[in-house]
Write an enzyme that holds these catalytic residues in place. Structure first.
Site, PDB file in Angstrom:
ATOM      1  N   LYS A  79      15.476   0.426  -5.576  1.00 50.34           N
ATOM      2  CA  LYS A  79      16.118  -0.551  -4.669  1.00 50.34           C
ATOM      3  C   LYS A  79      17.295  -1.216  -5.376  1.00 50.34           C
ATOM      4  O   LYS A  79      18.368  -1.378  -4.799  1.00 50.34           O
ATOM      5  CB  LYS A  79      15.090  -1.596  -4.214  1.00 50.34           C
ATOM      6  CG  LYS A  79      14.066  -1.024  -3.232  1.00 50.34           C
ATOM      7  CD  LYS A  79      12.868  -1.935  -3.024  1.00 50.34           C
ATOM      8  CE  LYS A  79      11.839  -1.255  -2.115  1.00 50.34           C
ATOM      9  NZ  LYS A  79      10.562  -1.946  -2.024  1.00 50.34           N
ATOM     10  N   GLN A 135       7.160  -7.396  -3.126  1.00 53.27           N
ATOM     11  CA  GLN A 135       6.718  -6.016  -3.306  1.00 53.27           C
ATOM     12  C   GLN A 135       5.199  -5.919  -3.202  1.00 53.27           C
ATOM     13  O   GLN A 135       4.464  -6.621  -3.903  1.00 53.27           O
ATOM     14  CB  GLN A 135       7.226  -5.494  -4.660  1.00 53.27           C
ATOM     15  CG  GLN A 135       6.923  -4.038  -4.936  1.00 53.27           C
ATOM     16  CD  GLN A 135       7.696  -3.059  -4.051  1.00 53.27           C
ATOM     17  OE1 GLN A 135       8.775  -3.353  -3.571  1.00 53.27           O
ATOM     18  NE2 GLN A 135       7.115  -1.907  -3.814  1.00 53.27           N
ATOM     19  N   ASP A 157      11.889  -7.125   4.995  1.00 58.28           N
ATOM     20  CA  ASP A 157      10.914  -6.063   5.268  1.00 58.28           C
ATOM     21  C   ASP A 157      10.463  -6.044   6.735  1.00 58.28           C
ATOM     22  O   ASP A 157       9.860  -5.077   7.187  1.00 58.28           O
ATOM     23  CB  ASP A 157       9.656  -6.304   4.431  1.00 58.28           C
ATOM     24  CG  ASP A 157       9.644  -5.516   3.140  1.00 58.28           C
ATOM     25  OD1 ASP A 157      10.103  -4.375   3.153  1.00 58.28           O
ATOM     26  OD2 ASP A 157       9.168  -6.067   2.138  1.00 58.28           O
TER      27      ASP A 157
HETATM   28  N1  GUN Z   1       5.383  -1.272  -1.143  1.00 57.45           N
HETATM   29  C1  GUN Z   1       5.579   0.005  -0.737  1.00 57.45           C
HETATM   30  N2  GUN Z   1       6.523   0.046   0.236  1.00 57.45           N
HETATM   31  C2  GUN Z   1       6.926  -1.224   0.440  1.00 57.45           C
HETATM   32  C3  GUN Z   1       7.882  -1.801   1.300  1.00 57.45           C
HETATM   33  O1  GUN Z   1       8.545  -1.142   2.100  1.00 57.45           O
HETATM   34  N3  GUN Z   1       8.009  -3.169   1.212  1.00 57.45           N
HETATM   35  C4  GUN Z   1       7.275  -3.911   0.351  1.00 57.45           C
HETATM   36  N4  GUN Z   1       7.468  -5.225   0.359  1.00 57.45           N
HETATM   37  N5  GUN Z   1       6.372  -3.389  -0.465  1.00 57.45           N
HETATM   38  C5  GUN Z   1       6.208  -2.053  -0.423  1.00 57.45           C
END
Ligand code: GUN
Length: 296
Positions: free
Chosen positions: A62, A105, A128
């Protein structure tokens, strides 16, 4: 009707592997251009807890994309035994700071309340789309932030001119992150949606009857070419690792050619949905910023 007739009549034309390389490159340029029109850089804050290897890789990915597109990012990394209160304060701080998107996360260690903490994030900054506010907006067809994997799936379909209007879409996943939000997006585009899960009866027939199958069951190489009707569009969302530690999806990689031969389109793993998910996150951060920021 023979197979060739069937395929030629089928909604989606010729078989193809839905590579995203070119799409990601084009989209990256588009996003850079959007950022250049703003009077400050959008900013994404990522809260990470513990040292989980996979989470570390996702977060690094990211950050790399943020840099490529020219947006600011900050990772706030806590040890795995961090207490709930510390995280609460951190989220509340970010809610009032100069941050456009906030991402917590997941998964979090068991002693932390994932649901509660996620919902402390300001709806507008919830990049998200996981909060009650954004999930509710999605249900009600209101503009809001959308979970990034479903958003990426819709982009791949659109960019490949795969129309979902009136199509039978089977989503094999009922999670809050993939299955539920995706079903809403598909419904908004007039698809007829079925959500399947571990208790679903006669999955084989449902797969065979679907025009578009989205799978996120997390079982390496589980489905084979013979499981799908000619012309089916297959979106493989899972990121699994096979017995040799190689990344793979739910659909058997060695069957991709056979699927293409029978007129199916398949999004591959790797180089499919995973990359689009990250790009959707960056896009959504920019969208939030565009709502907040003045243009040059
Ligand atoms: N863990 C795995 N995929 C994601 C995601 O798309 N967002 C978040 N916040 N955690 C994750």
């Amino acid at each position: 009707m023979n197979t060739a007739d069937y395929i030629s009549r089928h909604i989606n034309g010729e078989g193809k592997i839905l590579e995203v390389k070119e799409l990601v490159e084009n989209k990256t340029e588009e996003l850079k251009d959007r950022v250049s029109k703003l009077n400050r850089k959008p900013k994404l804050a990522i809260i990470r807890v513990g040292g989980d290897y996979a989470s570390g890789k996702y977060v690094a990915n990211k950050i790399k994309r943020c840099k490529e597109v020219g947006i600011e990012s900050e990772v706030i990394h806590f040890p795995k035994d961090v207490d709930q209160m510390t995280l609460e304060w951190e989220i509340l701080r970010l809610n009032v700071e100069n941050t456009d998107g906030i991402l917590l996360q997941l998964p979090l260690p068991k002693h932390l309340d994932e649901y509660y903490l996620t919902n402390l994030i300001e709806t507008e900054k919830d990049v998200d789309g996981f909060t009650i506010g954004n999930m509710g907006k999605l249900m009600l067809n209101q503009e809001g932030n959308i979970a990034c994997t479903p958003k990426g799936i819709m982009t791949i379909l659109k960019e490949n001119h795969i129309d979902v209007n009136g199509k039978d879409v089977l989503i094999i996943n009922r999670s809050n992150i993939v299955g539920k939000p995706l079903s809403m997006l598909m419904l908004q585009e007039n698809a007829t949606v079925t959500i399947a899960h571990s208790k679903t009866k006669d999955l084989e027939t449902k797969i065979w009857n679907a025009d578009i199958v989205v799978t996120a069951i997390g079982k390496p190489n589980f489905f084979e070419a013979k499981d799908f009707r000619p012309g089916t569009v297959i979106i493989d969302v899972s990121i699994n690792f096979d017995e040799n530690g190689k990344m793979c999806g739910d659909v058997k990689k060695s069957d991709y050619d056979r699927l293409v031969e029978k007129g199916c389109k398949i999004s591959p793993v790797p180089n499919g949905i995973g990359q689009m998910t990250v790009l959707s996150l960056i896009e959504q951060t920019i969208e939030i910023a565009e709502r907040n920021i003045c243009y040059k």
